[in-house]
Design a protein around this motif. Structure first.
Motif, PDB file in Angstrom:
ATOM      1  N   SER A  88     -37.800 -37.193 -46.860  1.00  0.00           N
ATOM      2  CA  SER A  88     -39.075 -37.252 -47.467  1.00  0.00           C
ATOM      3  C   SER A  88     -39.986 -38.455 -47.486  1.00  0.00           C
ATOM      4  CB  SER A  88     -38.846 -36.682 -48.905  1.00  0.00           C
ATOM      5  OG  SER A  88     -38.003 -37.624 -49.582  1.00  0.00           O
ATOM      6  N   GLY A  89     -39.263 -39.510 -46.982  1.00  0.00           N
ATOM      7  CA  GLY A  89     -39.846 -40.953 -46.673  1.00  0.00           C
ATOM      8  C   GLY A  89     -40.058 -41.454 -48.450  1.00  0.00           C
ATOM      9  N   MET A  90     -38.897 -41.402 -48.992  1.00  0.00           N
ATOM     10  CA  MET A  90     -38.848 -41.893 -50.376  1.00  0.00           C
ATOM     11  C   MET A  90     -38.902 -43.305 -50.438  1.00  0.00           C
ATOM     12  SD  MET A  90     -35.894 -41.170 -53.487  1.00  0.00           S
ATOM     13  CE  MET A  90     -34.877 -42.506 -52.218  1.00  0.00           C
ATOM     14  N   ASP A  91     -39.540 -43.931 -51.411  1.00  0.00           N
ATOM     15  CA  ASP A  91     -39.749 -45.352 -51.658  1.00  0.00           C
ATOM     16  C   ASP A  91     -39.146 -46.038 -52.847  1.00  0.00           C
ATOM     17  OD1 ASP A  91     -41.275 -44.304 -53.457  1.00  0.00           O
ATOM     18  OD2 ASP A  91     -43.086 -45.418 -52.640  1.00  0.00           O
ATOM     19  N   ARG A  92     -38.367 -45.170 -53.500  1.00  0.00           N
ATOM     20  CA  ARG A  92     -37.586 -45.884 -54.638  1.00  0.00           C
ATOM     21  C   ARG A  92     -36.069 -46.349 -54.107  1.00  0.00           C
ATOM     22  NH1 ARG A  92     -36.794 -40.341 -57.900  1.00  0.00           N
ATOM     23  NH2 ARG A  92     -37.792 -39.204 -56.311  1.00  0.00           N
ATOM     24  N   TYR A  93     -35.415 -47.165 -54.957  1.00  0.00           N
ATOM     25  CA  TYR A  93     -34.346 -47.827 -54.658  1.00  0.00           C
ATOM     26  C   TYR A  93     -33.142 -46.911 -54.874  1.00  0.00           C
ATOM     27  CZ  TYR A  93     -36.766 -52.310 -53.266  1.00  0.00           C
ATOM     28  OH  TYR A  93     -37.427 -52.907 -53.026  1.00  0.00           O
ATOM     29  N   VAL A  94     -32.159 -46.792 -54.227  1.00  0.00           N
ATOM     30  CA  VAL A  94     -30.968 -45.849 -54.383  1.00  0.00           C
ATOM     31  C   VAL A  94     -29.606 -46.825 -54.093  1.00  0.00           C
ATOM     32  CG1 VAL A  94     -29.489 -44.112 -53.592  1.00  0.00           C
ATOM     33  CG2 VAL A  94     -32.174 -44.097 -53.147  1.00  0.00           C
ATOM     34  N   ASP A  95     -28.715 -46.850 -55.040  1.00  0.00           N
ATOM     35  CA  ASP A  95     -27.453 -47.544 -55.291  1.00  0.00           C
ATOM     36  C   ASP A  95     -26.304 -46.342 -55.025  1.00  0.00           C
ATOM     37  OD1 ASP A  95     -27.653 -50.489 -56.145  1.00  0.00           O
ATOM     38  OD2 ASP A  95     -29.021 -49.491 -57.159  1.00  0.00           O
ATOM     39  N   LEU A  96     -25.435 -46.424 -54.122  1.00  0.00           N
ATOM     40  CA  LEU A  96     -24.620 -45.672 -53.735  1.00  0.00           C
ATOM     41  C   LEU A  96     -23.181 -46.193 -54.116  1.00  0.00           C
ATOM     42  CD1 LEU A  96     -23.257 -43.029 -52.789  1.00  0.00           C
ATOM     43  CD2 LEU A  96     -23.742 -43.864 -50.481  1.00  0.00           C
ATOM     44  N   HIS A 110     -34.033 -50.012 -46.072  1.00  0.00           N
ATOM     45  CA  HIS A 110     -34.082 -51.037 -47.040  1.00  0.00           C
ATOM     46  C   HIS A 110     -33.576 -50.591 -48.463  1.00  0.00           C
ATOM     47  CE1 HIS A 110     -38.281 -49.871 -47.772  1.00  0.00           C
ATOM     48  NE2 HIS A 110     -37.913 -50.568 -49.001  1.00  0.00           N
ATOM     49  N   TRP A 111     -34.288 -49.613 -48.779  1.00  0.00           N
ATOM     50  CA  TRP A 111     -33.915 -48.939 -50.315  1.00  0.00           C
ATOM     51  C   TRP A 111     -32.525 -48.475 -50.673  1.00  0.00           C
ATOM     52  CZ3 TRP A 111     -32.194 -44.104 -49.532  1.00  0.00           C
ATOM     53  CH2 TRP A 111     -32.848 -43.314 -48.411  1.00  0.00           C
ATOM     54  N   LEU A 112     -31.643 -48.642 -49.684  1.00  0.00           N
ATOM     55  CA  LEU A 112     -30.224 -48.063 -49.987  1.00  0.00           C
ATOM     56  C   LEU A 112     -29.257 -49.213 -49.886  1.00  0.00           C
ATOM     57  CD1 LEU A 112     -28.243 -45.869 -50.285  1.00  0.00           C
ATOM     58  CD2 LEU A 112     -28.168 -45.302 -47.636  1.00  0.00           C
ATOM     59  N   ASP A 124     -39.461 -39.942 -61.072  1.00  0.00           N
ATOM     60  CA  ASP A 124     -39.603 -41.217 -60.288  1.00  0.00           C
ATOM     61  C   ASP A 124     -38.744 -42.386 -60.338  1.00  0.00           C
ATOM     62  OD1 ASP A 124     -40.828 -41.898 -62.760  1.00  0.00           O
ATOM     63  OD2 ASP A 124     -42.544 -42.278 -62.070  1.00  0.00           O
ATOM     64  N   ARG A 125     -37.690 -42.131 -61.099  1.00  0.00           N
ATOM     65  CA  ARG A 125     -36.740 -43.078 -61.397  1.00  0.00           C
ATOM     66  C   ARG A 125     -35.941 -43.637 -60.241  1.00  0.00           C
ATOM     67  NH1 ARG A 125     -35.537 -43.370 -67.247  1.00  0.00           N
ATOM     68  NH2 ARG A 125     -33.199 -43.692 -66.437  1.00  0.00           N
ATOM     69  N   ASP A 126     -35.400 -44.803 -60.040  1.00  0.00           N
ATOM     70  CA  ASP A 126     -34.507 -45.263 -58.989  1.00  0.00           C
ATOM     71  C   ASP A 126     -33.226 -44.385 -59.205  1.00  0.00           C
ATOM     72  OD1 ASP A 126     -36.282 -46.974 -57.918  1.00  0.00           O
ATOM     73  OD2 ASP A 126     -35.322 -48.778 -59.024  1.00  0.00           O
ATOM     74  N   PRO A 158     -26.259 -52.988 -65.855  1.00  0.00           N
ATOM     75  CA  PRO A 158     -26.528 -51.661 -66.486  1.00  0.00           C
ATOM     76  C   PRO A 158     -27.268 -50.671 -65.773  1.00  0.00           C
ATOM     77  CG  PRO A 158     -27.804 -53.116 -67.521  1.00  0.00           C
ATOM     78  CD  PRO A 158     -27.296 -53.979 -66.662  1.00  0.00           C
ATOM     79  N   TRP A 159     -27.521 -49.441 -65.863  1.00  0.00           N
ATOM     80  CA  TRP A 159     -28.007 -48.532 -64.910  1.00  0.00           C
ATOM     81  C   TRP A 159     -29.193 -47.652 -66.015  1.00  0.00           C
ATOM     82  CZ3 TRP A 159     -27.171 -49.577 -60.162  1.00  0.00           C
ATOM     83  CH2 TRP A 159     -25.863 -50.141 -59.832  1.00  0.00           C
ATOM     84  N   ASP A 160     -29.345 -48.110 -67.190  1.00  0.00           N
ATOM     85  CA  ASP A 160     -30.401 -47.404 -67.959  1.00  0.00           C
ATOM     86  C   ASP A 160     -31.686 -46.990 -67.549  1.00  0.00           C
ATOM     87  OD1 ASP A 160     -30.301 -50.305 -68.339  1.00  0.00           O
ATOM     88  OD2 ASP A 160     -32.220 -49.626 -69.617  1.00  0.00           O
ATOM     89  N   ARG A 161     -32.153 -47.607 -66.304  1.00  0.00           N
ATOM     90  CA  ARG A 161     -33.340 -47.152 -65.697  1.00  0.00           C
ATOM     91  C   ARG A 161     -33.136 -46.295 -64.512  1.00  0.00           C
ATOM     92  NH1 ARG A 161     -37.467 -50.305 -68.193  1.00  0.00           N
ATOM     93  NH2 ARG A 161     -36.986 -51.927 -69.270  1.00  0.00           N
ATOM     94  N   HIS A 162     -32.102 -45.761 -64.342  1.00  0.00           N
ATOM     95  CA  HIS A 162     -31.771 -44.914 -63.100  1.00  0.00           C
ATOM     96  C   HIS A 162     -31.533 -43.636 -63.560  1.00  0.00           C
ATOM     97  CE1 HIS A 162     -31.233 -48.956 -61.537  1.00  0.00           C
ATOM     98  NE2 HIS A 162     -30.901 -48.705 -60.251  1.00  0.00           N
ATOM     99  N   GLU A 163     -31.456 -42.713 -62.728  1.00  0.00           N
ATOM    100  CA  GLU A 163     -31.269 -41.428 -62.601  1.00  0.00           C
ATOM    101  C   GLU A 163     -30.092 -41.275 -61.664  1.00  0.00           C
ATOM    102  OE1 GLU A 163     -32.611 -37.688 -64.300  1.00  0.00           O
ATOM    103  OE2 GLU A 163     -33.571 -39.557 -64.188  1.00  0.00           O
ATOM    104  N   ALA A 164     -28.892 -40.821 -62.634  1.00  0.00           N
ATOM    105  CA  ALA A 164     -27.702 -40.842 -62.061  1.00  0.00           C
ATOM    106  C   ALA A 164     -27.089 -39.352 -61.560  1.00  0.00           C
ATOM    107  CB  ALA A 164     -26.467 -41.265 -63.200  1.00  0.00           C
TER     108      ALA A 164
END
Length: 394
Positions: free
Chosen positions: A275-283, A307-309, A250-252, A336-342
């Motif tokens: 899938s209607g995902m509500d987490r944030y995504v950085d591309l 809005h999440w992208l 469930d990580r960003d 930093p990105w330590d709370r994200h799934e990369a």
């Protein structure tokens, strides 16, 4: 597996003798294939005409098996993967004894005085264990799915800069998960397989679209980009890879794409949107020049709808205000990105440097995902215990 695990003595013997032949490994693999094809000419048809790459794969596969002989769980995982993958080559149970016989003959020739009956028996046991697992895995896989899927090219859309979008229609439904990749054999280079990622989640009509870049001296990629037309037939191997949203918890998300590495990243984004995902995504999308920022406009339009992208570009060989730098440099700037799934996909150097950048920023290895950077069946991480070693060796 009917044969029990190797003893410590047998493990020592195979590793010591392999170290003896290692300086002559290239010559040994040439000799192995020469006697294999001479003694069993029907086996030659399973291999590509150009054997240079295949010889290297044999050696690396052998090295990995020997590395795992004291780790039985991962040995079974690795050999099972090899067995399933070999189905698409047409490998049969009867071929395994022939390969084992010729492998021992090659080792005998090049080990010299380090070879004796005890070493030969240890190698025979090691090969028998690996072959039994491969044969069993292939038999199980036969009950689940085809060895390969025939497909027809229905579109070739050239996008410039040596990139084409190749769409194929499999004869049978092809099931995969967004983010996975597919091996493909073309009519121009039989028995030569290359890996490409669908650029979308599964479609109702089972068509697949691949983004293919014609690389320098790349025979298959150039044939697909410049010669493939609707009606040409290709063959697909089973889907591979674990770079899927199921791995993210469930990580960003942090998504990093270089060149046509955007294809599986785009598939993940489309799956997330559906899938209607509500987490944030950085591309982050990278290229050498602005003209090579393939697919960026599509990603920017997607970010306007969701809005999440957030989408950012990185250009390494051209001065563009706000976009200058390699992908790893830009990652450091916005971390930093330590709370994200990369998830990373692109040229091997970019992925390797990107992984190291993220590790230095505090992301743990288990939260970093990318496809194998070499022959997937030989280099895919097997377990959490081995995954750290794999990343270190990139």
């Amino acid at each position: 597996m009917t044969s029990g695990p190797l003893t410590d003595r047998e493990i020592s013997l195979v590793r010591t003798s392999l170290a003896v032949v290692a300086p002559q490994a290239a010559e040994m693999t040439v000799y192995f294939y020469a006697i294999l094809f001479a003694r069993y000419p029907d086996v030659r048809g399973l291999f590509p005409q150009n054997m240079d790459v295949q010889r290297d794969r044999l050696l690396r596969g052998l090295l990995r098996i020997i590395d795992l002989v004291d780790d039985i769980d991962n040995l079974v995982r690795f050999c099972s993967r090899l067995g399933r993958d070999h189905r698409k080559f047409g490998a049969l149970e009867a071929h395994y004894p022939a390969v084992g016989e010729c492998l021992v003959a090659a080792l005998t020739r090049y080990a010299g005085t380090a070879w004796n009956s005890e070493v030969a028996a240890a190698w025979t046991r090691a090969y028998t264990i690996a072959a039994e697992v491969m044969i069993a895995a292939a038999a199980d896989d036969t009950r689940l799915r085809p060895a390969s899927w025939d497909a027809q090219i229905i579109r070739n859309d050239y996008r410039g800069h040596g990139i084409a979008e190749i769409t194929v229609q499999p004869d049978l439904p092809y099931h995969y998960v967004a983010g996975q990749y597919v091996s493909m054999e073309t009519p121009w280079y039989p028995r030569t397989w290359r890996h490409y990622s669908p650029a979308h989640p599964p479609r109702p009509d089972h068509t697949l679209t691949f983004h293919v870049r014609a690389v320098h001296h790349g025979q298959v990629s150039n044939a697909l980009v410049h010669h493939a037309v609707p009606g040409h037939r290709v063959r697909l191997g089973p889907p591979l890879g674990e770079m899927t949203l199921a791995a993210a918890g469930d990580r960003d998300l942090l998504l990093v794409a270089g060149g046509t590495g955007l294809a599986p990243i785009r598939a993940l984004l489309e799956q997330a949107s559906a899938s209607g995902m509500d987490r944030y995504v950085d591309l982050f999308v990278g290229a050498r020049t602005a003209d090579e920022l393939y697919g960026l406009d599509d990603m920017l339009r997607m970010s306007q709808r969701h809005h999440w992208l957030s989408v950012r570009a990185a250009v390494s060989h051209e001065h563009i205000p706000g976009q200058r730098g390699t992908l790893p440099q830009v990652l450091r700037e916005f971390g930093p990105w330590d709370r994200h799934e990369a998830f990373l996909c692109g040229p091997p150097d970019m992925v390797t440097t990107g992984v190291n950048t993220l590790l230095h920023q505090g992301i743990r290895r288990r939260h970093i995902h990318h496809d194998p950077l070499d022959t997937p069946v030989l280099t895919t991480p097997l377990s959490e215990h081995r995954r750290g070693q794999e990343t270190d060796q990139l």
